[in-house]
Design a protein around this motif. Structure first.
Motif, PDB file in Angstrom:
ATOM      1  N   GLN A  72       0.774  -1.242  -0.056  1.00  0.00           N
ATOM      2  CA  GLN A  72       0.071   0.136   0.052  1.00  0.00           C
ATOM      3  C   GLN A  72       0.920   1.380  -0.008  1.00  0.00           C
ATOM      4  O   GLN A  72       0.365   2.192  -0.464  1.00  0.00           O
ATOM      5  CB  GLN A  72      -0.868   0.114   1.179  1.00  0.00           C
ATOM      6  CG  GLN A  72      -0.356   0.046   2.611  1.00  0.00           C
ATOM      7  CD  GLN A  72       0.012  -1.246   3.201  1.00  0.00           C
ATOM      8  OE1 GLN A  72       0.006  -2.111   2.327  1.00  0.00           O
ATOM      9  NE2 GLN A  72       0.162  -1.369   4.388  1.00  0.00           N
ATOM     10  N   LEU A  73       2.183   1.077   0.383  1.00  0.00           N
ATOM     11  CA  LEU A  73       3.040   2.208   0.532  1.00  0.00           C
ATOM     12  C   LEU A  73       3.480   2.503  -0.804  1.00  0.00           C
ATOM     13  O   LEU A  73       3.494   3.653  -1.550  1.00  0.00           O
ATOM     14  CB  LEU A  73       4.316   2.166   1.365  1.00  0.00           C
ATOM     15  CG  LEU A  73       5.100   3.308   1.732  1.00  0.00           C
ATOM     16  CD1 LEU A  73       4.295   4.154   2.820  1.00  0.00           C
ATOM     17  CD2 LEU A  73       6.376   2.906   2.456  1.00  0.00           C
ATOM     18  N   LEU A  74       3.698   1.558  -1.818  1.00  0.00           N
ATOM     19  CA  LEU A  74       4.320   1.636  -2.944  1.00  0.00           C
ATOM     20  C   LEU A  74       3.123   1.793  -4.094  1.00  0.00           C
ATOM     21  O   LEU A  74       3.130   2.707  -4.985  1.00  0.00           O
ATOM     22  CB  LEU A  74       4.914   0.410  -3.385  1.00  0.00           C
ATOM     23  CG  LEU A  74       6.127  -0.032  -2.853  1.00  0.00           C
ATOM     24  CD1 LEU A  74       6.731  -1.361  -3.213  1.00  0.00           C
ATOM     25  CD2 LEU A  74       7.215   1.171  -2.909  1.00  0.00           C
ATOM     26  N   ASP A  75       1.981   1.482  -3.784  1.00  0.00           N
ATOM     27  CA  ASP A  75       0.682   1.646  -4.958  1.00  0.00           C
ATOM     28  C   ASP A  75      -0.215   2.455  -4.473  1.00  0.00           C
ATOM     29  O   ASP A  75      -1.107   2.835  -5.306  1.00  0.00           O
ATOM     30  CB  ASP A  75       0.297   0.088  -5.188  1.00  0.00           C
ATOM     31  CG  ASP A  75       1.209  -0.921  -5.517  1.00  0.00           C
ATOM     32  OD1 ASP A  75       2.392  -0.622  -6.147  1.00  0.00           O
ATOM     33  OD2 ASP A  75       0.906  -2.218  -5.192  1.00  0.00           O
ATOM     34  N   GLY A  76      -0.331   2.877  -3.187  1.00  0.00           N
ATOM     35  CA  GLY A  76      -1.196   3.565  -2.741  1.00  0.00           C
ATOM     36  C   GLY A  76      -1.445   5.050  -3.415  1.00  0.00           C
ATOM     37  O   GLY A  76      -0.082   5.269  -3.649  1.00  0.00           O
ATOM     38  N   PRO A  77      -2.150   5.938  -3.208  1.00  0.00           N
ATOM     39  CA  PRO A  77      -2.233   7.231  -3.534  1.00  0.00           C
ATOM     40  C   PRO A  77      -1.455   8.189  -2.920  1.00  0.00           C
ATOM     41  O   PRO A  77      -1.213   9.293  -3.028  1.00  0.00           O
ATOM     42  CB  PRO A  77      -3.612   7.563  -3.699  1.00  0.00           C
ATOM     43  CG  PRO A  77      -4.210   6.775  -2.903  1.00  0.00           C
ATOM     44  CD  PRO A  77      -3.661   5.463  -2.698  1.00  0.00           C
ATOM     45  N   GLU A  78      -1.385   7.919  -1.392  1.00  0.00           N
ATOM     46  CA  GLU A  78      -0.844   8.827  -0.520  1.00  0.00           C
ATOM     47  C   GLU A  78       0.590   8.592  -0.303  1.00  0.00           C
ATOM     48  O   GLU A  78       1.237   9.818   0.282  1.00  0.00           O
ATOM     49  CB  GLU A  78      -1.629   8.730   0.899  1.00  0.00           C
ATOM     50  CG  GLU A  78      -3.267   9.087   0.634  1.00  0.00           C
ATOM     51  CD  GLU A  78      -4.036   8.780   2.089  1.00  0.00           C
ATOM     52  OE1 GLU A  78      -3.329   8.464   3.074  1.00  0.00           O
ATOM     53  OE2 GLU A  78      -4.950   9.407   1.935  1.00  0.00           O
ATOM     54  N   GLY A  79       1.231   7.655  -0.405  1.00  0.00           N
ATOM     55  CA  GLY A  79       2.723   7.279  -0.033  1.00  0.00           C
ATOM     56  C   GLY A  79       2.725   7.161   1.524  1.00  0.00           C
ATOM     57  O   GLY A  79       1.975   6.815   2.332  1.00  0.00           O
TER      58      GLY A  79
END
Length: 574
Positions: A72-79
């Motif tokens: 989720q850190l790599l693919d998510g929108p917020e970083g």
């Protein structure tokens, strides 16, 4: 790798500026900046070397790092930011561990869709230092094996996950290690321990746990055994492999071990009232049971194996209770001395009396000497108790002499233990008591058990015996005839009095051959200027045969029973 924390924080920063790149290049951390699409945007020299970057292409080392980062850190929108530790040993020439921080910034306007800032700090040396400290905390420096605390933890873990097969603990006690330390020095003793550890490690099965838990004790945790007989079989194999002649520093040592076996069974697992007792306490209980078993093995003689049983456990509890009570018995006045007369076989008059220790326990009543004397010797409390008995006997002899009850040839016999005789001040203590109570040396006879004189560590005992005889104190070999070195005691060590054990002193049912053997022993003793006392005389026919065999003195319930000092009998009660 350890995942510590994951946090999400918006960040509007763009790609590094030239000034920022200069700062990054000068950093002591390995810094690499990747595009979200995986392209390498920037790396300082440390980062380039660490991640083996070339031509802006991401390496296997970077792939390992990114594989640990939450998706989720790599693919998510917020970083956001992630921190952890990563081992890069499989991609580098030198295995290394790095504390890594990854910051992800997603930006659709960015040519690469945003960037990943990767900071890596080499913590290999710190982790190695910590690993060394942990190893030192868990291992014995002399043998390199696990130490007691680590072994207890491992045994506790094994007991917390029981299986369908048998689990056992074997306690291996190196016989006479203290004697090796005393005679040859602790360096030789340590070499013996290290050698024992190496041989023990090769004698066990590959999955068995081996540890050193005390000065002369090792422990083996065995799982997946095919029942208790398999545990005993393994214990015997270990004992045989560790027994024999060993050369250490050009010194040849005869080494043996005693082994105690404790098996986890249904009765043991249900001994606790708690449904899930603490694993450490369970481990300690199992080790305690193995220790009880090795104690039983040593009682049979060195180099034996024994398995714990409920009977052994009950005996151990009684022994512990008596040991604790015995240490207080002397202080609380529970001990007393009775005297059994020793008569001339010819004149039937008392020529000596043996001091016999008695214990009046406050709740158990009269405790037999055979029950508590071995405990006193095991714990060492026999030394102050024995000194007290010797003092009482000397004082009583002086009272009898002053009262005119006995003549100048009368002597008092006192049993002394191996521990007393091995003490460096014992001979001087005897001389001081003779002086204090104005007794001639020949008026005290110290009785030493035959086993104490032929034990492997009897050198100090023999030296004391010879020193006592030089000052005129007489020494009696007690229980003569119960061992295999009886004749050598008479000729090699020497004594003044020979006390025939009751089993040898022509008891009821003795044959004519037995009589001839006793007569031969008496003749040999007389040739060596020794008096002969026959113990445990209980019948008139036995007394007649002992007289015919030439015995000088007799002692037993037939002729005089033990009694308080003021009830001494000076003539045979026939």
């Amino acid at each position: 790798m350890t995942d510590d924390t994951t946090t999400t924080t918006p960040n509007d920063a763009g790609t590094p500026t030239r000034a920022l790149a200069t700062v990054v290049d000068a950093a002591e951390l390995a810094v690499t900046v990747l595009g979200i699409d995986g392209s390498v945007l920037h790396a300082n020299p440390l980062g380039a070397r660490l991640f083996q970057l070339s031509a802006g292409v991401a390496s296997d080392a970077l792939t390992i790092v990114l594989d640990q980062v939450p998706k989720q850190l790599l693919d998510g929108p917020e970083g956001g930011t992630w921190s952890g530790e990563v081992s890069l040993g499989s991609t580098l020439e030198r295995p290394s561990v790095h504390a890594v921080t990854v910051h992800a910034h997603h930006d659709a306007a960015h040519p690469a869709g945003g960037y990943l800032a990767i900071l890596a700090d080499d913590v290999t040396h710190e982790r190695e230092r910590v690993a060394r400290l942990v190893h030192q905390l868990e291992h014995d420096p002399t043998t390199g094996l696990l130490n007691r605390s680590a072994a207890i933890a491992r045994i506790g873990e094994a007991l917390a996950s029981p299986g369908a097969t048998t689990t056992a603990v074997l306690l291996i006690d190196v016989d006479r290690l203290a004697d090796v330390n005393d005679a040859l020095g602790h360096d030789t003793g340590d070499r013996l321990l290290a050698s024992t550890a190496r041989r023990l490690s090769t004698a066990v099965r590959p999955d068995d746990l081996v540890a050193r838990i005390g000065g002369d004790q090792f422990i083996v945790l065995c799982r997946d055994l095919d029942g208790p007989p398999a545990a005993l079989e393994l214990a015997d194999r270990i004992r045989r492999s560790l027994t024999g002649r060993l050369t250490i520093q050009q010194l040849e040592l005869d080494v043996s071990v005693s082994v105690g076996v404790a098996v986890v069974d249904d009765s043991w697992s249900s001994s606790s009232d708690e449904p899930n007792p603490d694993s450490r306490l369970r481990a300690l209980e199992l080790i305690s049971r193995a220790d009880t078993a090795v104690h039983a093995a040593k009682q049979r003689g060195r180099g034996h194996t024994a398995q714990f049983s409920e009977q052994l456990g009950s005996q151990a509890r009684v022994r512990t209770e008596l040991s604790s009570a015995l240490s207080r018995a002397l202080r609380d006045g529970q001990l007393e001395v009775e005297y059994q007369p020793i008569f001339s076989a010819v004149s039937e008059m008392a020529e000596a009396a043996e001091a016999l220790l008695r214990w009046n326990h406050p709740s158990r009543g009269r405790v037999e000497a055979g029950e508590f004397i071995p405990i006193a010797e095991e714990t060492g409390v026999i030394v102050p108790i024995g000194d007290w008995v010797l003092q009482q006997a000397c004082a009583t002899a002086r009272q009898w002499i002053d009262a005119g009850l006995v003549g100048s040839r009368f002597s008092v016999h006192v049993n002394v233990s191996r521990l007393q005789l091995a003490g460096p001040t014992f001979v001087n203590r005897v001389v001081d008591l003779l002086r204090e109570f104005r007794l001639r040396p020949r008026q005290v006879v110290l009785e030493v058990r035959e086993a104490s004189l032929v034990d492997d560590d009897s050198d100090e005992v023999v030296r004391s015996v010879r020193a006592l005889r030089r000052v005129g104190v007489r020494v009696a070999i007690d229980n003569f005839g119960t061992g295999s070195h009886a004749l050598s005691l008479m000729t090699d060590i020497g004594a003044d009095v020979l006390k025939l054990d009751g089993s040898l002193a022509l008891p009821n049912g003795a044959s004519e051959t037995d009589t001839r053997v006793v007569r031969a022993l008496v003749l040999l003793a007389h040739a060596l200027n020794m008096e002969v006392v026959a113990e445990r005389v209980t019948g008139l026919e036995q007394l007649r045969r002992l007289r015919a065999a030439g015995c000088d003195l007799v002692q037993g319930h037939l002729v005089g029973s033990p009694a308080a000092a003021d009830q001494l009998v000076v003539q045979m009660e026939l």
